[in-house]
Design an enzyme around this catalytic site. Structure first.
Site, mmCIF file in Angstrom:
data_model
loop_
_atom_site.group_PDB
_atom_site.id
_atom_site.type_symbol
_atom_site.label_atom_id
_atom_site.label_comp_id
_atom_site.label_asym_id
_atom_site.label_seq_id
_atom_site.Cartn_x
_atom_site.Cartn_y
_atom_site.Cartn_z
ATOM 1 N N ARG A 1 14.851 -32.708 -24.668
ATOM 2 C CA ARG A 1 13.621 -33.086 -25.651
ATOM 3 C C ARG A 1 12.565 -32.192 -25.385
ATOM 4 N NH1 ARG A 1 10.360 -34.429 -22.112
ATOM 5 N NH2 ARG A 1 8.836 -34.693 -23.854
ATOM 6 N N GLY A 2 11.238 -32.386 -26.243
ATOM 7 C CA GLY A 2 10.286 -31.462 -26.152
ATOM 8 C C GLY A 2 10.278 -30.507 -26.996
ATOM 9 N N ASP B 1 4.312 -31.474 -31.316
ATOM 10 C CA ASP B 1 5.773 -31.062 -32.051
ATOM 11 C C ASP B 1 5.749 -30.281 -33.278
ATOM 12 O OD1 ASP B 1 8.074 -32.596 -30.561
ATOM 13 O OD2 ASP B 1 6.140 -33.752 -30.560
#
Length: 592
Positions: free
Chosen positions: A46-47, A229
């Site tokens: 994730r990220g 994001d």
């Protein structure tokens, strides 16, 4: 353990399985596209930068699995890019890798490996630049920083963005402690960020998300650092759910809110935050913990993974290229908006919050009129930034002899107020704490503050009559001497033909008003306001007869530059003996 959380090893992508942390450091080998998709969807990886790089390696896996079948590889790439729609890095990196498909599977792999190497470089550069900004706008002491979710090497493959900036600040001995939001519902802050900070040996405390605003209100936060994001063309930021609430609280308490992200997170093709598709996650993420129900069966759920923070709540966005968006604008052009939060209908409301004059825990400290909270010391919001900038420019003008003794004054507008130099202070020794906050409407200073400049009424008159966000009043010798040539009462000194006239917003000729000097400064202020309202298109400078000049602008730097232009113009007039060149000197005398 190495710095990178992602690598390529003998036909497989190897990643840290973030689902297992902090209890277990587990490495996950991914060798098929389906496994890539599952790892991204279940947050094993994730990220935004991390899923982008992993997605690029997924395209390489597809290229090797379907070598010679470009259509099949393209279809697999589309599947990967669609797994998480909010983070732009995923589709960006997949497209980068897919573009190398004509060169074969090895070319695709080489591109994915290049993206991995690039990610580490750009993250470190962005972190360094963000740390530089934080130290510029915050007090020169170890800072208390709040961060949200996880933006370290787990999220970015190497070093980190916002957490990378914290690492840089810690290496500079500029971090007192980090306040880590737990980040509901999947606890990325508690599980991942606290783990990374402990690994790095950086002092930190964990808190529930709902306590962050109170920490700001009670003076426990100097700066908020978060990642992103997706960043739209207008500067809106999509980030982990809860970021928007932090930005609102930071605006309320005048605390810098800084976003750190690689350029790959910027999405110029999306105009505004309203166009971002926000991913909705499974209900079980908030109706149970570790399989144990925490809500009645069948409870309806609203579980967005992200929210979108409007650009006016963001102090700055920093990438590897430096500050790419800012409400500070170096000259504080954005300071007025930086102190404003969005109202319930989208309109502006003045950002309140505690003053920055005295320390928390001081029983004698003045208290905020609405909350009863002790005033906060040493914050680094727009008020402190403005004070630092005013002090710096005042010192430079003092050194030039334009603010001798305690003469002269400078101000910056902050919402419905203005921050102005205090009275009776040497401008060569000013500090940010020497400024006084006054109301623009009536020039009244904040309760408990030192006495504001005696000429405050002139500054507030300009703010009421114009859109200026900064005012400089100085006593340069040539302009002051020339203003003594004006006749009694309101007058105009006209200048024509000089190139410097352009610096005052005119083309070939400008008439600069001369206001009479009075012992009653309120009277001068009233005359200035009446003059500016009568001629809203007039020049952004004026003389006060035999006294000095006042200049204003959209930033403190612009106001200073205009004062410099007027003084240089007056010096040329003294040297040439003419205010209008290209006309007869006799005609000049009748053209004041």
């Amino acid at each position: 353990m190495g710095e990178s959380s992602i690598s390529w090893d003998r036909g497989a992508v190897v990643v840290i399985d973030q689902r297992a942390l902090p209890g277990e450091l587990r490495w996950l080998r991914i060798s098929t596209v389906d496994e890539v998709i599952e790892a991204i969807a279940t947050l094993a990886v994730r990220g935004a930068p991390a899923i982008g790089v992993t997605g690029a390696f997924g395209v390489a896996l597809a290229a090797f699995a379907h070598e010679g079948d470009d259509a099949a590889v393209t279809a697999e790439a589309r599947r990967i890019a669609a797994v998480r729609p909010t983070a732009v890095n995923l589709s960006w990196a997949v497209a980068r890798a897919l573009a190398r498909l004509p060169g074969g599977a090895r070319a695709v792999l080489a591109e994915a490996q290049a993206l991995l190497a690039q990610d580490g470089r750009v993250n470190r550069a962005a972190a360094e630049r963000a740390a530089d900004l934080v130290q510029r706008v915050c007090p020169d002491r170890p800072l208390r920083v709040l961060t949200h979710c996880n933006t370290g090497r787990l999220a970015t493959t190497s070093f980190g963005t916002a957490l990378g900036a914290i690492r840089v600040l810690a290496a500079r001995e500029a971090i007192e402690s980090v306040l880590v939001d737990e980040t509901r519902p999947l606890l990325q802050g508690a599980r991942l960020t606290a783990w990374e900070l402990a690994e790095a040996g950086i002092a930190h405390r964990l808190t529930i998300d709902a306590a962050a605003a109170w920490a700001m209100a009670t003076g426990q936060v100097d700066c908020v650092l978060v990642g992103a994001d997706r960043i739209t063309a207008d500067g809106a930021v999509a980030n982990k759910i809860g970021t928007y609430a932090l930005a609102l609280a930071a605006a309320r308490h005048r605390i810098p809110f800084v976003v750190v992200a690689p350029e790959s997170t910027r999405d110029p093709g999306t105009a505004t935050g309203a166009q971002i598709v926000v991913e909705q996650r499974a209900a079980a993420e908030i109706t149970e913990i570790a399989g144990v129900p925490t809500a009645p069966e069948g409870t309806a759920v609203f579980n967005p993974a992200f929210d979108v923070t409007p650009p006016d709540l963001i102090t700055a966005v920093v990438t590897e290229n430096g500050v790419v968006y800012s409400t500070l604008d170096d000259g504080l052009a954005g300071a007025r908006s930086a102190g404003i939060a969005a109202g319930p209908e989208g309109g502006p409301v003045a950002a309140g919050g505690v003053r920055t004059a005295v320390g928390v825990g001081d029983d004698t400290a003045p208290r905020d009129g609405t909350s009863g909270i002790p005033a906060r010391d040493g914050g680094c919001g727009p008020e402190v930034v403005a004070g630092q900038r005013i002090a710096g420019i005042a010192r430079s003008l003092y050194a030039r002899g334009w603010m001798p003794g305690t003469a002269g004054n400078i101000s910056v507008r902050l919402g419905e107020d203005a921050l102005i130099t205090g009275s009776g202070l040497s401008k060569g020794e000013l500090r940010a704490a020497d400024m006084v906050r006054v109301r623009v409407a009536d020039s009244v200073a904040a309760a408990g503050a030192r006495r504001a400049s005696a000429e405050t009424a002139i500054h507030t008159a300009i703010y009421r009559a114009t859109e200026a966000t900064a005012v400089v009043h100085v006593h340069p010798p040539y302009a002051t001497a020339l203003s003594a040539d004006a006749g009694p009462g309101p007058d105009v000194l006209r200048f024509s033909g000089y190139e410097l006239i352009k610096g005052l917003g005119a083309a070939v000729s400008v008439g600069v008003p001369v206001v009479s000097n009075h012992a009653d400064v309120a009277r001068i202020g009233a005359e200035v306001e009446a003059l500016l309202r009568a001629d809203p298109q007039g020049p952004p400078v004026l003389f006060i007869a035999g006294h000095g000049i006042t200049a204003w602008g959209a930033s403190l730097a612009q106001a200073r530059d205009r004062a410099e232009c007027l003084e240089a113009l007056c010096e040329l007039v003294r040297l040439t003996g003419r205010r209008e060149i290209g006309v007869l000197s006799g005609a000049e005398e009748g053209s004041k």
